[in-house]
Design an enzyme around this catalytic site. Sequence first.
Site, PDB file in Angstrom:
ATOM      1  N   ASP A  34     -11.822  13.234  -3.843  1.00  0.00           N
ATOM      2  CA  ASP A  34     -11.002  12.356  -4.012  1.00  0.00           C
ATOM      3  C   ASP A  34     -11.401  12.038  -5.290  1.00  0.00           C
ATOM      4  O   ASP A  34     -11.818  11.421  -5.378  1.00  0.00           O
ATOM      5  CB  ASP A  34     -11.015  11.776  -2.992  1.00  0.00           C
ATOM      6  CG  ASP A  34     -10.165  10.719  -3.349  1.00  0.00           C
ATOM      7  OD1 ASP A  34      -8.247  11.244  -3.683  1.00  0.00           O
ATOM      8  OD2 ASP A  34      -9.807   9.618  -3.232  1.00  0.00           O
ATOM      9  N   HIS A  56      -4.997   1.147 -11.614  1.00  0.00           N
ATOM     10  CA  HIS A  56      -5.830   1.177 -10.063  1.00  0.00           C
ATOM     11  C   HIS A  56      -7.216   0.935 -10.539  1.00  0.00           C
ATOM     12  O   HIS A  56      -7.446  -0.101  -9.681  1.00  0.00           O
ATOM     13  CB  HIS A  56      -5.513   2.085  -9.321  1.00  0.00           C
ATOM     14  CG  HIS A  56      -6.129   2.201  -8.618  1.00  0.00           C
ATOM     15  ND1 HIS A  56      -5.901   1.409  -7.124  1.00  0.00           N
ATOM     16  CD2 HIS A  56      -7.324   2.885  -8.242  1.00  0.00           C
ATOM     17  CE1 HIS A  56      -6.646   1.824  -6.035  1.00  0.00           C
ATOM     18  NE2 HIS A  56      -7.949   2.709  -6.466  1.00  0.00           N
ATOM     19  N   GLU A 115      -3.601   4.328   0.275  1.00  0.00           N
ATOM     20  CA  GLU A 115      -3.853   4.254  -0.718  1.00  0.00           C
ATOM     21  C   GLU A 115      -2.944   6.298  -1.068  1.00  0.00           C
ATOM     22  O   GLU A 115      -2.851   6.676  -0.558  1.00  0.00           O
ATOM     23  CB  GLU A 115      -5.473   5.199  -1.454  1.00  0.00           C
ATOM     24  CG  GLU A 115      -6.089   4.238  -1.157  1.00  0.00           C
ATOM     25  CD  GLU A 115      -7.606   4.528  -2.258  1.00  0.00           C
ATOM     26  OE1 GLU A 115      -7.452   5.588  -2.226  1.00  0.00           O
ATOM     27  OE2 GLU A 115      -8.619   3.547  -2.851  1.00  0.00           O
ATOM     28  N   GLU A 139      -1.531   8.503  -3.109  1.00  0.00           N
ATOM     29  CA  GLU A 139      -1.987   9.741  -4.142  1.00  0.00           C
ATOM     30  C   GLU A 139      -1.041  11.666  -3.830  1.00  0.00           C
ATOM     31  O   GLU A 139      -0.428  11.254  -3.032  1.00  0.00           O
ATOM     32  CB  GLU A 139      -3.368   9.800  -3.645  1.00  0.00           C
ATOM     33  CG  GLU A 139      -4.077   9.061  -3.637  1.00  0.00           C
ATOM     34  CD  GLU A 139      -6.066   9.126  -3.483  1.00  0.00           C
ATOM     35  OE1 GLU A 139      -5.898  10.379  -3.176  1.00  0.00           O
ATOM     36  OE2 GLU A 139      -6.479   8.198  -2.618  1.00  0.00           O
ATOM     37  N   ASP A 144      -4.533   8.303   1.379  1.00  0.00           N
ATOM     38  CA  ASP A 144      -6.426   8.101   1.655  1.00  0.00           C
ATOM     39  C   ASP A 144      -6.174   7.070   2.330  1.00  0.00           C
ATOM     40  O   ASP A 144      -6.703   5.447   2.026  1.00  0.00           O
ATOM     41  CB  ASP A 144      -6.888   8.621   0.620  1.00  0.00           C
ATOM     42  CG  ASP A 144      -8.033   7.704   0.159  1.00  0.00           C
ATOM     43  OD1 ASP A 144      -8.585   8.057   1.213  1.00  0.00           O
ATOM     44  OD2 ASP A 144      -8.682   7.416  -0.243  1.00  0.00           O
ATOM     45  N   ARG A 169     -11.026  -1.343   3.484  1.00  0.00           N
ATOM     46  CA  ARG A 169     -12.052  -2.196   3.006  1.00  0.00           C
ATOM     47  C   ARG A 169     -12.691  -2.696   2.792  1.00  0.00           C
ATOM     48  O   ARG A 169     -13.900  -2.677   1.578  1.00  0.00           O
ATOM     49  CB  ARG A 169     -10.932  -2.642   1.662  1.00  0.00           C
ATOM     50  CG  ARG A 169      -9.409  -1.978   1.172  1.00  0.00           C
ATOM     51  CD  ARG A 169      -9.665  -1.406   0.527  1.00  0.00           C
ATOM     52  NE  ARG A 169      -8.245  -0.411  -0.513  1.00  0.00           N
ATOM     53  CZ  ARG A 169      -8.379   0.552  -0.681  1.00  0.00           C
ATOM     54  NH1 ARG A 169      -9.395   1.324  -1.418  1.00  0.00           N
ATOM     55  NH2 ARG A 169      -7.206   0.907  -0.937  1.00  0.00           N
ATOM     56  N   GLN A 171     -15.662  -0.627   3.164  1.00  0.00           N
ATOM     57  CA  GLN A 171     -16.035   0.476   2.203  1.00  0.00           C
ATOM     58  C   GLN A 171     -16.199  -0.811   1.378  1.00  0.00           C
ATOM     59  O   GLN A 171     -17.646  -0.232   0.929  1.00  0.00           O
ATOM     60  CB  GLN A 171     -14.865   0.477   1.386  1.00  0.00           C
ATOM     61  CG  GLN A 171     -14.775   1.431  -0.037  1.00  0.00           C
ATOM     62  CD  GLN A 171     -13.128   1.792  -0.784  1.00  0.00           C
ATOM     63  OE1 GLN A 171     -12.394   0.949  -0.401  1.00  0.00           O
ATOM     64  NE2 GLN A 171     -13.154   1.622  -2.458  1.00  0.00           N
ATOM     65  N   LYS A 178     -13.302   5.842   4.260  1.00  0.00           N
ATOM     66  CA  LYS A 178     -12.210   6.496   3.689  1.00  0.00           C
ATOM     67  C   LYS A 178     -12.543   7.805   4.979  1.00  0.00           C
ATOM     68  O   LYS A 178     -11.598   8.757   4.784  1.00  0.00           O
ATOM     69  CB  LYS A 178     -12.228   6.966   2.336  1.00  0.00           C
ATOM     70  CG  LYS A 178     -11.990   5.889   1.706  1.00  0.00           C
ATOM     71  CD  LYS A 178     -12.423   5.912   0.192  1.00  0.00           C
ATOM     72  CE  LYS A 178     -11.861   4.947  -0.812  1.00  0.00           C
ATOM     73  NZ  LYS A 178     -10.204   4.981  -0.927  1.00  0.00           N
ATOM     74  N   THR A 209      -7.323  11.440   6.530  1.00  0.00           N
ATOM     75  CA  THR A 209      -6.861  11.896   5.024  1.00  0.00           C
ATOM     76  C   THR A 209      -5.863  12.192   6.285  1.00  0.00           C
ATOM     77  O   THR A 209      -5.564  12.947   5.950  1.00  0.00           O
ATOM     78  CB  THR A 209      -7.243  11.996   4.141  1.00  0.00           C
ATOM     79  OG1 THR A 209      -9.223  11.200   4.474  1.00  0.00           O
ATOM     80  CG2 THR A 209      -6.432  12.234   2.580  1.00  0.00           C
ATOM     81  N   GLU A 228      -4.326  -3.792  -4.015  1.00  0.00           N
ATOM     82  CA  GLU A 228      -3.778  -4.553  -5.275  1.00  0.00           C
ATOM     83  C   GLU A 228      -2.292  -5.319  -5.167  1.00  0.00           C
ATOM     84  O   GLU A 228      -2.243  -5.831  -6.053  1.00  0.00           O
ATOM     85  CB  GLU A 228      -3.580  -3.108  -6.136  1.00  0.00           C
ATOM     86  CG  GLU A 228      -4.760  -2.532  -5.880  1.00  0.00           C
ATOM     87  CD  GLU A 228      -4.595  -0.894  -7.181  1.00  0.00           C
ATOM     88  OE1 GLU A 228      -4.570  -0.931  -8.320  1.00  0.00           O
ATOM     89  OE2 GLU A 228      -3.752   0.033  -6.134  1.00  0.00           O
TER      90      GLU A 228
HETATM   91 CA    CA Z   1      -8.572   7.510  -2.967  1.00  0.00          CA
END
Ligand code: CA
Length: 408
Positions: A118, A125, A191, A193, A225, A229, A232, A245, A249, A355
């Site tokens: 990834d 971002h 996420e 993607e 993804d 948080r 992480q 993570k 996925t 975000e």
């Molecule tokens: Ca990602």
Amino acid sequence: MTEPTPLDLPEGHPFGPHNLPYGVFTPHADPDARRRVGVRIGDHVLDAGAAALVLGSPYGVLLAQPTLNPLLAAGRDTWRDVRRALTAWVARPEVVPHLHPLDAVTLHLPFEVADYVDFYASEHHATNVGRIFRPDGDALTPNWKHLPIGYHGRSGTVVVSGTDVVRPSGQRKAPADAAPVFGPSVKLDIEAEVGFVVGTPSALGTPVPLGDFRDHVFGLTLLNDWSARDIQAWEYVPLGPFLGKSFATSVSPWITPLDALDAARVAPPARDRALLPYLDDTDPAAVEPGGYDLRITVTLNGHTVAEPPFAGMYWTAAQQLAHLTVNGASLRTGDLFGSGTVSGPDRAQRGSLLELTWNGTEPLELPDGKRTFLEDGDVVTLTAWAPGPDGVRVGLGEVTGRIVPAPS
Ligand code: CA
């Protein structure tokens, strides 16, 4: 006058004969049936192997397989031949008995995922995350504009759209806390993607240059993804993402061949510094435009929360593949690499709740209440389209997932 068939689509249908994404399915009516390759046309799935047999094509065996891997491994010439054949088949009445309504089939993970990488290719971002996680430092790390940053993920937990996502548990520690605590994540996120699927392998010790991208990459798929948080933020220094993570996925069941996306190719944004030669894509005579104009929509419980534009990604998939292999690491059929979260410059274009809510400090106002991070029962769906030939849209298959509670 003949009766209309499912092949008689309204003009401009985003899953018309210009698109033809690939998946793997079993019909509900025949639950013991083997998995086989399907091609989406309109709101139906064409049993591609059965169509090949009835039309006397040499690709019957390749298309009757339980995964896309043999087709992926067959290489670019075969990809083109099969696509050309399918384009002709979806105008032939003989294939109508081999069409299954989408709501009458189960769609499976369409390929065996080999390695999963990834990336982190959106400047917007990366800047937002840098400001949130490192408010006292530079938003972008010193390497960010020199190489496409990535990490190796967990291929075994790549799941097909529709698979429930169990809320992960793990360690978290806020900066002000004296010690870490353990429990279900309280900052579960998405996420948005785009995933790229490798077909043709490469030899160990031999880098894949920018110009060879299309020889190796078969197609793309929407990818979510899922990210915890809080886990992480505590674990990621110094080796990057790990348990925050690796729990799941999600990918779409439909792989859109790059050959369906020629009209969507765009030049990436201008970079403000020169790149090393193996990443330099500024000579159009030497390198095809590496960007793709994909318009993504993120919905949470049916409400649109973001519309991230893929065309603005700083690093292209071709650069990511060149970087991924520049040390001689080899590619395998079924390798999957994610673009990194797609975020644009505007708030409504941010591809993560981190975000969109600025790490939970600015909740989203949804019709059914405020939201910072994901709650149990939440359903997140990514959809997208791209410009196709003659103004027609190319629809990308959606990827959706529902959060279920952590086991007690
Ligand atoms: Ca990602």
